[in-house]
Structures are given as structure tokens and as C-alpha cells.
Scaffold this active site. Structure first.
Site, PDB file in Angstrom:
ATOM      1  N   GLU A   5       0.804  -1.217   0.000  1.00  0.00           N
ATOM      2  CA  GLU A   5       0.000   0.000   0.000  1.00  0.00           C
ATOM      3  C   GLU A   5       0.843   1.276   0.000  1.00  0.00           C
ATOM      4  OE1 GLU A   5      -2.447  -0.601   3.440  1.00  0.00           O
ATOM      5  OE2 GLU A   5      -4.077  -1.482   2.274  1.00  0.00           O
ATOM      6  N   GLU A  25       5.852 -22.623   7.001  1.00  0.00           N
ATOM      7  CA  GLU A  25       6.296 -21.838   8.148  1.00  0.00           C
ATOM      8  C   GLU A  25       7.163 -22.628   9.113  1.00  0.00           C
ATOM      9  OE1 GLU A  25       2.968 -21.922  11.550  1.00  0.00           O
ATOM     10  OE2 GLU A  25       2.275 -20.993   9.695  1.00  0.00           O
TER      11      GLU A  25
END
Length: 269
Positions: free
Chosen positions: A81, A112
Site C-alpha cells: 500500500e 512456516e
């Protein structure tokens, strides 16, 4: 002090399946109301990290967010963003998620759990000691994230973290830990809820403060935002109207000719 994983503790509520829609919504909102206070308590930790990052970024250092699952997605979201919002180069803040691009939309099994993979994934960016790595993990125990932070610190990078558990392995690994203790989740263990909200708030605080300090805001306005759609062109036009006393049409034409609010304002000096 022994490590207690608060994010896995039982919800304060039970028999959720027997609640009405109104009850579910009200109780979720009641829990969400606790998040802002938890983040408020962490402001000194956030301040210390941002103050350490700022001089590094001003001499060309980058900020990397490293996470898995929800935490990784939030890091990628925040980083993505900043170019349209502040006109910042997309190399300033970079989000890295365990499992890569596919993991943004789909679960990538066991991505992960590989301790070495986080630091390995950072290598394509050729990290330097001017860079910063912030590990994001609600549990504070994600091997991918801990491994990246530990190796980054060992190699002289600045390191921080965002977690919802105090005294976690991730907290111990990072030089500047941020702990947002939001308590047990409404649905037991669902850290996409309060923990995720806290992470989003902290990421907003870190990146927005850094963008302001890096000169991407004037007054209270995003004068370097990219003019990528009609809404942003309209916003920029109104900024120039307010700042320069121009008609809407003249302000818009000058904006489109210059390419940014900041360039038009600079021409007036």
C-alpha cells in the site's frame, strides 16, 4: 519467567454455536475493543523501533516484513500500500511470506515450519547492515520467522518483531520486540482475529510514521501519492484547490501536467 502462549488459551466465551447472530457480533466487538488498549501499551516499544529504523532508511536501508499465514499477508498488504499512498519506491518496504506468492491466497503446507527458509528467502534481496527485518508472528514461535530474525541480527541487520505473546522465542530473537497482549481469541486459537487486528494497527503506525519522517507527507496530506485512479486524481485536485486557491478545472489540469501534488506545490515556491 516461563513462556505462556496466551494466544492458545481458551476463549472467554463458550457454546458459540448456540449464540444468536447478535450475540456473536456483540461479543466479537467486545473483544476487539481490547485491541486498541493493548497497542497503546506497546507505543514505547514501537517508538524505539521506528526511531532505530529511520536513520537507516534515510541512508538507503530497506524495511522487510517477514511472516507466515495471516501475519505474512498483513506484512505484504502494508508494504504493497505504500507506493500508491505515499509515492514511495516499492523497494523501500518489502513483505515476505512463507510459501511465497501462492501463500497469499492459499495455505502452503509446512512452509512456516522450516527455520532456515526465512533467511534464505531474504537472500534474493541481498540484505545489508542498513536494512531492517521485522518478524511478525502472533504466537511468537513460528520457525520461519524466528530463523529470519535470528540470522538477520547475526548478520548485523536491525531486527524487530510483532507478537501477541510476551517472552516468546521471537521476542528473545529480536533487538526491538513489540508485544501486543490482546488475550485469548474469541474463537480459541484464531489469531487472525484480535492478534491480526493488533498487527495491522502496529504496521500502520510503523509505516505511516516512517513515510512522514521520510518526507512523503506535507501538512496532513499525501502529496506524493500516485494518481492511479479517478478518486486519487480528485483528491489531489482538491488539495491544490485548498492550497493554491485555484478553480477545480485549473487545479486538475496542473496536477495532471505535473504528475503529483508535490510537484505542483514545488513549482509555486
Amino acid at each position: 519467567m516461563s513462556f505462556v502462549k496466551i494466544t492458545e488459551q481458551s476463549s472467554r466465551y463458550n457454546h458459540l454455536e448456540k449464540m444468536s447472530v447478535a450475540e456473536l457480533l456483540q461479543h466479537i466487538n467486545d473483544e476487539d475493543a481490547l485491541v486498541a488498549e493493548a497497542v497503546h501499551k506497546a507505543i514505547p516499544q514501537i517508538e524505539s523501533l521506528v526511531e532505530a529504523i529511520e536513520p537507516r532508511m534515510k541512508q538507503g536501508g530497506r524495511l522487510f516484513y517477514v511472516g507466515a499465514g495471516t501475519s505474512g499477508r498483513l506484512g505484504v498488504l502494508d508494504a504493497s500500500e505504500l507506493p500508491p499512498t505515499f509515492g514511495a519506491p516499492d523497494t523501500w518496504v518489502i513483505g515476505i511470506i512463507a510459501g511465497g506468492e501462492r501463500a497469499l491466497r492459499h495455505a502452503v503446507e509446512k512452509a512456516e515450519d522450516i527455520t532456515e527458509k526465512g533467511w534464505e528467502d531474504l537472500q534474493i534481496y541481498h540484505p545489508t547492515t542498513d536494512d531492517t527485518v521485522i518478524g511478525i508472528a502472533a504466537s511468537g514461535t513460528t520457525p520461519y520467522v524466528i530463523g529470519a530474525v535470528r540470522e538477520a541480527r547475526k548478520h548485523g541487520l536491525l531486527t524487530g518483531c510483532i507478537t501477541s505473546n510476551p517472552h516468546s522465542p521471537l521476542t528473545e530473537a529480536a533487538e526491538f520486540p513489540i508485544e501486543t497482549i490482546v488475550g485469548p481469541e474469541f474463537v480459541t486459537g484464531s489469531s487472525r482475529m484480535k492478534s491480526g487486528t493488533a498487527q495491522k494497527m502496529v504496521l500502520n503506525m510503523i509505516s505511516t510514521t516512517l513515510m512522514i519522517r521520510m518526507g512523503r507527507v506535507k501538512g496532513n496530506r499525501m502529496v506524493k501519492m500516485q494518481l492511479t485512479n479517478a478518486k486519487l486524481v480528485d483528491r489531489g485536485t482538491r488539495m491544490l484547490q485548498d492550497s493554491l486557491g485555484l478553480s477545480y478545472e485549473e487545479a486538475q489540469q496542473r496536477l495532471l501536467d505535473a504528475g503529483s501534488v508535490d510537484k505542483v506545490l514545488s513549482e509555486e515556491k
